[in-house]
Every structure is written in C-alpha cells, then in structure tokens.
Design a protein around this motif. Structure first.
Motif, short mmCIF file in Angstrom:
data_model
loop_
_atom_site.label_atom_id
_atom_site.label_comp_id
_atom_site.label_asym_id
_atom_site.label_seq_id
_atom_site.Cartn_x
_atom_site.Cartn_y
_atom_site.Cartn_z
N ALA A 100 0.89 -1.14 -0.06
CA ALA A 100 0.14 0.14 0.15
C ALA A 100 0.92 1.15 0.08
CB ALA A 100 -0.91 0.22 1.18
N ILE A 101 0.25 2.21 -1.00
CA ILE A 101 1.10 3.62 -0.72
C ILE A 101 0.11 4.59 -0.03
CG2 ILE A 101 2.14 5.26 -1.99
CD1 ILE A 101 2.58 3.22 -4.34
N VAL A 102 1.03 5.20 1.04
CA VAL A 102 0.14 6.43 1.81
C VAL A 102 0.90 7.48 1.96
CG1 VAL A 102 -0.89 4.58 3.20
CG2 VAL A 102 1.26 5.48 4.27
N ARG A 103 0.48 8.63 2.17
CA ARG A 103 0.88 9.84 2.07
C ARG A 103 1.67 10.17 3.41
NH1 ARG A 103 1.60 14.21 -2.03
NH2 ARG A 103 3.59 14.62 -1.21
N MET A 174 -6.04 4.70 11.27
CA MET A 174 -4.63 4.89 11.87
C MET A 174 -4.05 6.20 11.37
SD MET A 174 -1.28 2.35 11.44
CE MET A 174 -0.71 2.67 9.57
N GLY A 175 -4.72 6.84 10.38
CA GLY A 175 -4.51 8.08 10.16
C GLY A 175 -3.62 8.20 8.71
N CYS A 176 -3.76 6.77 8.01
CA CYS A 176 -2.86 6.60 6.71
C CYS A 176 -3.86 6.34 5.79
CB CYS A 176 -1.72 5.90 7.02
SG CYS A 176 -0.67 6.13 8.43
N PRO A 177 -4.79 7.12 5.37
CA PRO A 177 -5.54 6.40 3.82
C PRO A 177 -4.78 6.21 2.68
CG PRO A 177 -5.92 8.79 4.35
CD PRO A 177 -4.92 8.53 5.54
N ILE A 178 -5.02 5.30 2.14
CA ILE A 178 -4.28 4.77 0.80
C ILE A 178 -4.56 5.98 -0.14
CG2 ILE A 178 -4.23 3.03 -0.84
CD1 ILE A 178 -5.07 1.03 1.26
N VAL A 179 -3.30 6.11 -0.93
CA VAL A 179 -3.38 7.08 -2.01
C VAL A 179 -4.42 6.87 -2.89
CG1 VAL A 179 -2.04 7.99 -4.05
CG2 VAL A 179 -1.02 7.71 -1.69
N GLY A 180 -5.15 7.80 -3.44
CA GLY A 180 -6.20 7.67 -4.19
C GLY A 180 -7.58 7.10 -3.71
N ASP A 181 -7.89 6.75 -2.77
CA ASP A 181 -8.75 6.07 -1.80
C ASP A 181 -9.72 7.17 -1.10
OD1 ASP A 181 -10.76 4.28 -1.11
OD2 ASP A 181 -9.31 3.13 0.35
N LYS A 183 -12.72 7.20 -0.90
CA LYS A 183 -13.65 6.77 -0.05
C LYS A 183 -13.56 6.55 1.50
CE LYS A 183 -17.23 3.03 -0.87
NZ LYS A 183 -17.84 2.01 -1.94
N TYR A 184 -11.98 6.48 1.54
CA TYR A 184 -11.65 6.07 2.98
C TYR A 184 -10.77 7.39 3.43
CZ TYR A 184 -13.81 1.94 3.18
OH TYR A 184 -14.76 0.78 3.29
N GLY A 185 -11.08 8.75 2.77
CA GLY A 185 -10.26 9.82 3.36
C GLY A 185 -9.18 10.62 2.60
N TYR A 186 -8.74 9.86 1.47
CA TYR A 186 -7.68 10.61 0.62
C TYR A 186 -8.32 11.51 0.23
CZ TYR A 186 -3.23 10.99 -1.68
OH TYR A 186 -1.95 11.59 -2.08
N PRO A 187 -7.63 12.83 0.19
CA PRO A 187 -8.31 13.76 -0.50
C PRO A 187 -8.81 13.86 -2.03
CG PRO A 187 -6.05 14.36 0.18
CD PRO A 187 -6.32 13.39 0.60
N ARG A 188 -8.09 12.91 -2.78
CA ARG A 188 -8.38 13.22 -4.46
C ARG A 188 -8.35 11.62 -4.56
NH1 ARG A 188 -4.05 15.69 -3.58
NH2 ARG A 188 -2.56 14.25 -4.50
N GLY A 189 -9.39 11.29 -5.64
CA GLY A 189 -9.52 10.08 -6.20
C GLY A 189 -8.68 9.89 -7.43
N SER A 190 -8.45 8.73 -8.12
CA SER A 190 -7.66 8.58 -9.13
C SER A 190 -8.70 8.49 -10.52
CB SER A 190 -6.94 7.23 -9.19
OG SER A 190 -6.84 6.51 -10.27
N SER A 191 -8.13 9.25 -11.32
CA SER A 191 -8.94 9.24 -12.64
C SER A 191 -8.99 7.81 -13.36
CB SER A 191 -8.24 10.35 -13.72
OG SER A 191 -6.88 9.85 -13.98
N LEU A 192 -7.96 6.96 -12.80
CA LEU A 192 -7.87 5.54 -13.55
C LEU A 192 -9.04 4.71 -12.69
CD1 LEU A 192 -4.20 5.50 -13.65
CD2 LEU A 192 -5.67 5.87 -15.56
#
Length: 233
Positions: A100-103, A174-181, A183-192
C-alpha cells in the motif's frame, strides 16, 4: 487487444487445478449491478479460447479483491480445488501480502492493527473501531514501512483476517488513508479508478499436489507504481 480480455501476460501461474491472475485495477472479480464483464468471466473466455473448449470452462472464485485494487488473485479450475482452497482461506493458512502507498507516515515503523469493523450497507463504507462494538467484526493485520519516496510511504501489509475493505478501513483509521482512496479519506480520487493497494503475493499449500507455493504479482506499470520498484526489491 480488448482491454476486457485476459492474455498470457496477466497469467502468473496455471496448472490443471488453479489459475492465478495479475488483476488490473478497475476490473471487477464477480458480476455486480453494473453489469460490467467480470474477471471471473474473462478467465472463462481465456481458458475456453486457449484450450479450444466447446463448452464453458469451469472457473471457481476462491477470494476477492476490491475493484480499485490490483494484483494477485487466484481462481480454481476444478470444484475439488475450489473446495480445498476455500477451506485454506477460512482456516487462515494462506499468507496474503499486500503493498500500500500512503502519504502520511505511520507513527510506528511497524505494528499490528486490531479493530472491529462495521459495514454501512447504504454507503458501502466500512468503519474501523479501536475496541469491540456491537455487531462489529474482528479484523487484524500486520504492517511495516518498507521505504519512502518523494513524500510517499510504501507499506507491506499482511492481513490475518479477510474482511471487506479491511486494509482500506484499518489504514484510514490509523490516519494513513491509501493514496487515491477518497472513499476512505484520501483527498483525491484517481482518474483511473484505482487506489494504491496491490495484492503482492499468496503463499499456500497446493490443494492437490500438497506442495508449498508462493505466487507473486508484479507491480502495475502505470507511471506511479513503477517508481517504487527499487524499494520493493
């Protein structure tokens, strides 16, 4: 090639009993209300063509990956293999590893997350609670930070239970939403239509041959995951 086709390139492993596919993010494992062609059906079409079968090929769904998730997924080619693999998954003797990649860097470089999950059927979002709640389902995973690249953190995640959206909900809690997600709190979704969660490997006992197996799915070549290849090695 039709983007809904499976080709030899997506096949990680195949014998008379099992077929493992490197799933593309955006493919759905089983048919749902969207009516989109499912991965299950794509595999049936692939096998029918490959072996020039007059009738449909048998394909049994052993486990699932969320639509925006990529990586290793295993199907059964016989009912006996399906039954035995289902039992292995139920008994938790299959070792599942994800990347998983997180910010947000986790507070601890490695750890165990234990939560109780409640699924909202309307929004289809799973919420993770830190202690037991009425109607909650127990969920457990281990994680470790593998490395950092340009402000993104690559985590290895090993779920010990198999709950719907478990990794997504537990990392978000845990405060680490997955990049692109988003639905679970990451600020931006993925266009893909993808999130940065990849089913990396499955380790299990072959249901018929009884040999120990570890199957590994290479990272998506999408211009983002590729950058993490060096950390993975």
């Amino acid at each position: 090639m039709n983007k809904h086709e499976i080709t030899d390139k997506e096949v990680i492993f195949e014998d008379n009993h099992l077929i493992a596919i490197n799933k593309r993010a955006g493919d759905i494992v089983q048919i749902d209300e969207t009516g989109d062609l499912s991965l299950e059906d794509m595999v049936k079409i692939y096998l029918k063509k490959k072996y020039d079968k007059p009738n449909d090929a048998y394909v049994g769904v052993i486990h699932r990956l969320d639509r925006p998730v990529s990586g290793m997924i295993l199907f059964a080619k016989t009912s006996k293999a399906l039954e035995r693999m289902n039992k292995f998954f139920q008994d938790r003797t299959v070792k599942k590893t994800y990347f998983a990649i997180v910010r947000q860097r986790p507070r601890n470089a490695e750890g165990k997350l234990i939560n109780w999950l409640i699924r909202n059927r309307q929004t289809r979002v799973t919420k993770a609670f830190p202690r037991e709640v009425k109607g909650g389902t127990y969920a457990e995973l281990d994680y470790a930070v593998i490395g950092e690249l340009n402000g993104f953190y690559l985590l290895r995640v090993e779920p010990l239970t198999g709950r719907t959206h478990q990794i997504r909900a537990q990392l978000a809690a845990m405060g680490c939403p997955i990049v692109g997600d988003n639905k679970y709190g990451y600020p931006r979704g993925s266009s893909l239509g993808s999130i940065c969660l990849h089913s990396r490997s499955l380790a299990f006992t072959h249901p018929i041959k009884k040999e120990q197996m570890t199957l590994v799915a290479s990272l998506p070549q999408d211009g983002f995951w590729d950058k993490f290849e060096a950390l993975v090695r």
